[in-house]
Design a protein around this motif. Structure first.
Motif, PDB file in Angstrom:
ATOM      1  N   GLN A   1      66.414  13.411  45.632  1.00 25.86           N
ATOM      2  CA  GLN A   1      67.188  13.175  43.944  1.00 25.86           C
ATOM      3  C   GLN A   1      67.468  11.642  43.782  1.00 25.86           C
ATOM      4  O   GLN A   1      67.236  11.332  42.483  1.00 25.86           O
ATOM      5  CB  GLN A   1      68.516  13.898  43.956  1.00 25.86           C
ATOM      6  CG  GLN A   1      68.540  15.349  44.171  1.00 25.86           C
ATOM      7  CD  GLN A   1      69.645  15.923  44.161  1.00 25.86           C
ATOM      8  OE1 GLN A   1      71.014  15.311  44.672  1.00 25.86           O
ATOM      9  NE2 GLN A   1      69.968  17.183  43.696  1.00 25.86           N
TER      10      GLN A   1
ATOM     11  N   GLU B   1      65.002  10.083  35.828  1.00 27.19           N
ATOM     12  CA  GLU B   1      66.020  10.729  35.337  1.00 27.19           C
ATOM     13  C   GLU B   1      67.019   9.930  34.845  1.00 27.19           C
ATOM     14  O   GLU B   1      67.302   8.779  35.092  1.00 27.19           O
ATOM     15  CB  GLU B   1      66.583  11.214  36.788  1.00 27.19           C
ATOM     16  CG  GLU B   1      67.846  12.171  36.547  1.00 27.19           C
ATOM     17  CD  GLU B   1      68.395  12.733  37.882  1.00 27.19           C
ATOM     18  OE1 GLU B   1      67.822  13.490  38.691  1.00 27.19           O
ATOM     19  OE2 GLU B   1      69.503  12.168  38.433  1.00 27.19           O
TER      20      GLU B   1
ATOM     21  N   ARG C   1      67.122  19.806  41.080  1.00 27.57           N
ATOM     22  CA  ARG C   1      68.491  19.605  40.112  1.00 27.57           C
ATOM     23  C   ARG C   1      68.581  21.466  40.112  1.00 27.57           C
ATOM     24  O   ARG C   1      68.650  21.620  38.879  1.00 27.57           O
ATOM     25  CB  ARG C   1      68.400  19.033  38.990  1.00 27.57           C
ATOM     26  CG  ARG C   1      68.327  17.600  39.504  1.00 27.57           C
ATOM     27  CD  ARG C   1      69.641  17.050  40.206  1.00 27.57           C
ATOM     28  NE  ARG C   1      69.729  15.486  39.817  1.00 27.57           N
ATOM     29  CZ  ARG C   1      70.672  15.107  40.560  1.00 27.57           C
ATOM     30  NH1 ARG C   1      71.837  15.391  41.153  1.00 27.57           N
ATOM     31  NH2 ARG C   1      70.792  13.735  40.414  1.00 27.57           N
TER      32      ARG C   1
ATOM     33  N   ALA D   1      70.466  19.267  33.767  1.00 27.26           N
ATOM     34  CA  ALA D   1      71.006  20.219  35.131  1.00 27.26           C
ATOM     35  C   ALA D   1      72.474  20.293  34.861  1.00 27.26           C
ATOM     36  O   ALA D   1      73.299  19.261  35.192  1.00 27.26           O
ATOM     37  CB  ALA D   1      70.631  19.372  36.356  1.00 27.26           C
TER      38      ALA D   1
ATOM     39  N   TRP E   1      75.109  20.111  38.292  1.00 28.94           N
ATOM     40  CA  TRP E   1      75.382  18.550  39.160  1.00 28.94           C
ATOM     41  C   TRP E   1      75.799  17.504  38.135  1.00 28.94           C
ATOM     42  O   TRP E   1      75.634  17.459  36.831  1.00 28.94           O
ATOM     43  CB  TRP E   1      73.679  18.277  39.285  1.00 28.94           C
ATOM     44  CG  TRP E   1      73.069  19.089  40.266  1.00 28.94           C
ATOM     45  CD1 TRP E   1      72.150  20.267  39.920  1.00 28.94           C
ATOM     46  CD2 TRP E   1      72.778  19.025  41.761  1.00 28.94           C
ATOM     47  NE1 TRP E   1      71.600  20.698  41.109  1.00 28.94           N
ATOM     48  CE2 TRP E   1      72.254  20.040  42.046  1.00 28.94           C
ATOM     49  CE3 TRP E   1      73.427  18.408  42.528  1.00 28.94           C
ATOM     50  CZ2 TRP E   1      71.714  20.446  43.430  1.00 28.94           C
ATOM     51  CZ3 TRP E   1      73.387  18.504  43.891  1.00 28.94           C
ATOM     52  CH2 TRP E   1      72.284  19.481  44.409  1.00 28.94           C
TER      53      TRP E   1
ATOM     54  N   GLN F   1      76.291  13.494  37.935  1.00 26.62           N
ATOM     55  CA  GLN F   1      75.501  12.427  38.143  1.00 26.62           C
ATOM     56  C   GLN F   1      76.048  11.492  39.175  1.00 26.62           C
ATOM     57  O   GLN F   1      77.434  11.005  38.922  1.00 26.62           O
ATOM     58  CB  GLN F   1      74.912  11.461  37.113  1.00 26.62           C
ATOM     59  CG  GLN F   1      74.238  10.537  37.220  1.00 26.62           C
ATOM     60  CD  GLN F   1      72.822  10.803  37.769  1.00 26.62           C
ATOM     61  OE1 GLN F   1      72.768  10.911  39.228  1.00 26.62           O
ATOM     62  NE2 GLN F   1      71.893  11.375  37.161  1.00 26.62           N
TER      63      GLN F   1
END
Length: 484
Positions: free
Chosen positions: A164, A172, A196, A222, A225, A227
């Protein structure tokens, strides 16, 4: 309107005509996968690009189900993801066609208006323009939905976060503390949501008009999740891991922002280059936004090892950057790739690539690309001095010098190496090309069966020609290292 606006409008009209160009047949799976594995994105006329995305999504989901052990619930979630995304693509396709046709009519009839960076049609449809080097685009409105992507890789949390991290350091983004991805690459949709997984919000937000046709733009957030890193924190952490021998974050950063130079890999020149964001942090004395992180086959071997089971997913997706990793680390894969993709003949000392095209009539060409008009004229002059009738045409920023079918067949009559290469090329396309390529190749082989018979493509001894001189010419003709 000033002159610059008129010039921009003419280019937009050309791109609109390409976008709205009728498609003779729907895209075949083979050509869709070829585009994804070679360039990453799917570009073409509107009625090719959107169906191509739909075909790819259906193929990718089917292959993921075959490749990974999933529960019934997970398979159901994956199929729901497929159905949701294909439905959105259908809706965006309809909306994009209506807007593009409206804007095209307005340009043809002179009824458009330009306000700032937007070009409007009378019915209110608009296009964003003057965003060089980015292509113009039309926005898509209201084509969104929520869905769910299962945890197909089952990675430990620590390993998942390393991967990730690389995506966060590259492509991202973050919105309301949630990770998101904006992409025109269908493989990247799956490669990112696998990192994700969980609840997702998907929005088809634009259709870009490139020099090669429409490119579909997909936005994914997403929702499951939070950040964890800012962009700067992610890059700093990635650099620290890299300096301590952990390559997993660098893999996903390269998948996002890496320079995909396939020709270099085919030539045995292995360079790991990061091209955007803040690559200088990987090499403090770098003065540009493009930095060489590592060189040599060993660097790509470390990337491949760091991928682990993620590499299986990238294989399934035919990700074009992952193909480069395999070209650098798998000699058998590299040899097969060269045989499949690079077919050249040397004519009057000029290396030219074979190209098969046509709708009803099969056309076989030998082409040479260059961006230098003087070089194009020089190449044409050399071919003319050999008694040929070369042509020069524009293709985007390139000039294409080509020898047409008639001259190419005459050359094949005289030159056993050219004849043999053409025969092998046509045989390969007849077996493994797209459905259209198979049809065209078979037509030429049938029409000129005596020219391309097995006996004519061998030496009198019955085996392919292997004299020292011929072998050297063959090595030259097959080399992918010379840039066009």
């Amino acid at each position: 309107m000033g002159r610059s606006a008129a010039v921009n409008t003419e280019e937009i009209r050309r791109r609109l005509e390409l976008a709205l160009k009728p498609v003779a047949s729907p895209p075949a799976l083979e050509e869709v996968l070829e585009q994804v594995s070679r360039r990453g994105a799917l570009r073409g006329p509107l009625d090719w690009a959107f169906p191509a995305w739909i075909i790819y999504v259906e193929h990718a989901v089917r292959k993921i189900i075959e490749a990974f052990p999933l529960s019934e619930e997970e398979r159901g979630q994956l199929l729901h993801f497929r159905d949701t995304l294909t439905r959105l693509l259908h809706e965006a396709w309809v909306q994009a066609r209506a807007k593009l046709m409206s804007i095209y009519r307005a340009i043809v009839e002179g009824t458009y208006r330009i306000e700032g960076k937007r070009l409007y049609a009378p019915d209110g449809a608009w296009m964003r323009i003057d965003m060089f080097p980015f292509p113009p685009f039309i926005p898509i409105h209201g084509v969104s939905a929520e869905t769910y992507f299962p945890d197909v890789l089952k990675l430990p949390r620590e390993r998942l976060e390393l991967l990730q991290l690389g995506w966060r350091a590259s492509d991202e983004g973050e919105v309301h503390n949630k990770p998101f991805m904006n992409t025109t690459r269908p493989w990247q949709v799956f490669a990112w949501v696998a990192m994700r997984h969980g609840e997702l919000y998907i929005y088809i937000n634009a259709a870009k008009l490139t020099r090669e046709g429409v490119s579909v733009h997909v936005y994914i957030k997403a929702k499951s999740w939070e950040q964890k890193w800012s962009k700067v924190e992610a890059v700093n952490l990635l650099v620290n891991y890299f300096r301590h021998g952990e390559w997993a974050p660098l893999l996903t950063m390269w998948l996002g922002d890496g320079s995909a130079e396939r020709k270099r890999a085919l030539c045995g020149e292995y360079k790991l280059v990061i091209t955007t964001k803040e690559p200088w942090r990987l090499k403090p004395n770098a003065s540009t936004r493009k930095v060489l992180v590592a060189t040599g086959k060993e660097a790509f071997e470390k990337l491949r090892k760091a991928a682990g089971i993620y590499g299986t997913l990238l294989d399934v997706l035919r990700a074009h950057k992952w193909v480069i990793v395999k070209l650098a680390t798998d000699d058998a894969f590299k040899a097969a790739h060269k045989l499949r993709t690079k077919w050249c003949v040397v004519i009057a000392g000029v290396e030219m690539s074979l190209y098969l095209a046509g709708k009803r009539t099969a056309v076989l060409l030998a082409e040479r690309y260059t961006r230098d008009p003087e070089k194009a004229l020089a190449i044409a002059g050399r071919l003319e001095s050999a008694g040929l009738r070369p042509n020069i045409v524009r293709s985007g920023p390139n000039y294409v010098v080509y020898v047409a079918t008639t001259d190419l067949l005459k050359l094949a009559e005289r030159d056993v190496e050219i004849r043999r290469t053409i025969a092998l090329y046509l045989a390969e396309k007849a077996r493994n090309g797209t459905p259209k390529q198979r049809e065209l190749a078979k037509k030429i082989l049938e029409k000129h069966s005596s020219l391309f018979s097995l006996s004519r493509t061998k030496c009198q001894s019955g085996s392919p020609c292997r004299s020292r001189k011929t072998s050297r010419r063959r090595r030259q003709a097959w080399s992918p290292c010379r840039p066009p």
